[in-house]
Scaffold this active site. Structure first.
Site, PDB file in Angstrom:
ATOM      1  NE  ARG A  33      -3.924   0.634   1.858  1.00  0.00           N
ATOM      2  CZ  ARG A  33      -5.151   0.747   2.352  1.00  0.00           C
ATOM      3  NH1 ARG A  33      -5.373   1.487   3.417  1.00  0.00           N
ATOM      4  NH2 ARG A  33      -6.161   0.114   1.791  1.00  0.00           N
ATOM      5  CD  GLN A  75     -13.048  -1.520  -1.020  1.00  0.00           C
ATOM      6  OE1 GLN A  75     -12.231  -1.408  -0.120  1.00  0.00           O
ATOM      7  NE2 GLN A  75     -14.239  -2.062  -0.831  1.00  0.00           N
ATOM      8  CB  CYS A 119     -14.111   1.406  -0.110  1.00  0.00           C
ATOM      9  SG  CYS A 119     -13.508   3.092   0.095  1.00  0.00           S
ATOM     10  NE  ARG A 169     -10.518  -5.127   0.397  1.00  0.00           N
ATOM     11  CZ  ARG A 169      -9.741  -4.135   0.851  1.00  0.00           C
ATOM     12  NH1 ARG A 169     -10.279  -3.077   1.426  1.00  0.00           N
ATOM     13  NH2 ARG A 169      -8.420  -4.168   0.694  1.00  0.00           N
TER      14      ARG A 169
HETATM   15  N1  NVA Z   1      -9.867   6.930  -1.222  1.00  0.00           N
HETATM   16  C1  NVA Z   1      -9.473   6.459   0.080  1.00  0.00           C
HETATM   17  C2  NVA Z   1      -9.701   4.984   0.177  1.00  0.00           C
HETATM   18  C3  NVA Z   1      -9.357   4.380   1.507  1.00  0.00           C
HETATM   19  C4  NVA Z   1      -9.582   2.917   1.559  1.00  0.00           C
HETATM   20  C5  NVA Z   1      -8.011   6.799   0.326  1.00  0.00           C
HETATM   21  O1  NVA Z   1      -7.187   6.621  -0.576  1.00  0.00           O
HETATM   22  O2  NVA Z   1      -7.692   7.257   1.416  1.00  0.00           O
HETATM   23  N1   CP Z   2     -11.258   0.016   2.267  1.00  0.00           N
HETATM   24  C1   CP Z   2      -9.987  -0.072   2.723  1.00  0.00           C
HETATM   25  O1   CP Z   2      -9.040  -0.353   1.964  1.00  0.00           O
HETATM   26  O2   CP Z   2      -9.884   0.085   4.064  1.00  0.00           O
HETATM   27  P1   CP Z   2      -8.513   0.236   4.886  1.00  0.00           P
HETATM   28  O3   CP Z   2      -7.926   1.569   4.549  1.00  0.00           O
HETATM   29  O4   CP Z   2      -8.951   0.137   6.317  1.00  0.00           O
HETATM   30  O5   CP Z   2      -7.604  -0.884   4.497  1.00  0.00           O
END
Ligand code: NVA
Ligand code: CP
Length: 304
Positions: free
Chosen positions: A104, A134, A259, A288
């Site tokens: 991530r 997601q 999400c 998920r």
């Molecule tokens: N659009 C949000 C999604 C989090 C799961 C972000 O990137 O923070």
């Molecule tokens: N939806 C999602 O990816 O949640 P987190 O940021 O908690 O992993």
């Protein structure tokens, strides 16, 4: 055989994605009936998190554990990545030690660099550009309710962010209609809209956008990394809050998805998640786990 990565949804073709989604549903049934599926014994997943997470971390870690393997959580603050060791070196080192890596991060290019040097599958656990894991869960959830995905109308309300961009890609891959309602300045990047293969439309009117929609979905107005823009984003996106009354305008059997994490009082009303029409959100979050277990099997074993 070339290593299969999952940096974007389109790294798998539609047939492979359906295979993963079918397997995800089977794994969910197995899990819920107490049946163990030990398809990845001794396999190890490294998880590099350069941003916060609840769902992605827990679902990947629980998922590989349930399949007989284990996960290692790595953050920049306590690995050499945080002290400048190149991604390319880290990719080559981890390739000697573990069976897959989930990352991530912010810049999508980092995933591309890592995967170029990795001999093991690399999974995008969210980048500034997209969030394919997601969408696996979202597609699984939509298919669970409607039995199919093509020809549905999906309304995205709010910021055209990384998750929205992945919806554009999914619209092209699965052939559903996506209408995005938001301010023009916050639309997704045209390169992602193009992946929608003509199935993506835009509106500045949230009421018109949700008319007849089978799925209404949204996400936070300021994504991770956009904290300095919170005030201006709140002002620009205020007309796009999803409320109980907005859902009234959608199809009678509308499914609301988010999400998560959700910001009550911003992209959703304070009480929206108490409305029975939004109860799929919790199933979506749970999916998920199942979707990513199927993905791990597919990438590590080359099958599902
Ligand atoms: N659009 C949000 C999604 C989090 C799961 C972000 O990137 O923070
Ligand atoms: N939806 C999602 O990816 O949640 P987190 O940021 O908690 O992993």
């Amino acid at each position: 055989m070339a290593t299969q990565h999952f940096l974007t949804l389109s790294d798998l073709d539609q047939q492979a994605l359906f295979q993963v989604l079918d397997r995800a549903s089977a794994l969910k049934v197995a899990q819920q009936s107490g049946q163990s599926v030990l398809s990845l014994p001794q396999r190890v997943l490294a998880m590099i998190f350069e941003k916060s997470s609840t769902r992605t971390r827990v679902s990947f870690e629980a998922g590989i554990h349930q399949l007989g393997g284990s996960a290692i959580f790595l953050s920049p603050t306590d690995t050499q990545l945080g002290r400048g060791e190149p991604l390319s070196d880290t990719a080559r080192v981890l390739s000697e030690m573990v069976d897959a890596v989930m990352i991530r991060t912010d810049l999508h290019e980092k995933l591309e660099i890592f995967s170029r040097y990795a001999k093991i599958p690399v999974i995008n656990g969210l980048s500034d550009s997209c969030h394919p894991c997601q969408l696996l869960a979202d597609l699984q959830t939509i298919i669970a309710k409607f039995g199919q995905i093509s020809d549905l109308k999906v309304a995205w309300i709010g910021d055209g962010n990384n998750v929205c961009q992945t919806y554009c890609e999914a619209a092209g891959l699965f052939g559903f209609d996506l209408i995005i309602a938001g301010p023009p300045a916050y639309q997704p990047d045209p390169s992602w809209v193009k992946l929608g293969k003509g199935r993506v439309q835009f509106s500045t009117d949230p009421i018109a956008a949700v008319k007849g929609a089978h799925v209404v979905t949204t996400d936070v107005w300021a994504s991770m990394g956009q904290e300095s823009e919170v005030r201006e984003r709140r002002a620009a996106l205020a007309p796009y809050q999803v409320t109980e009354s907005l859902l009234e305008q959608a199809a009678d059997d509308v499914m609301f998805l988010h999400c998560l994490p959700a910001h009550r009082g911003e992209e959703i009303s304070d009480t929206l998640l108490d409305d029975p029409r939004t109860e799929w959100v919790w199933i979506q979050a749970g999916n998920r786990l199942h979707a990513q277990k199927a993905l791990l099997e597919y990438l590590i074993l080359g099958q599902v």
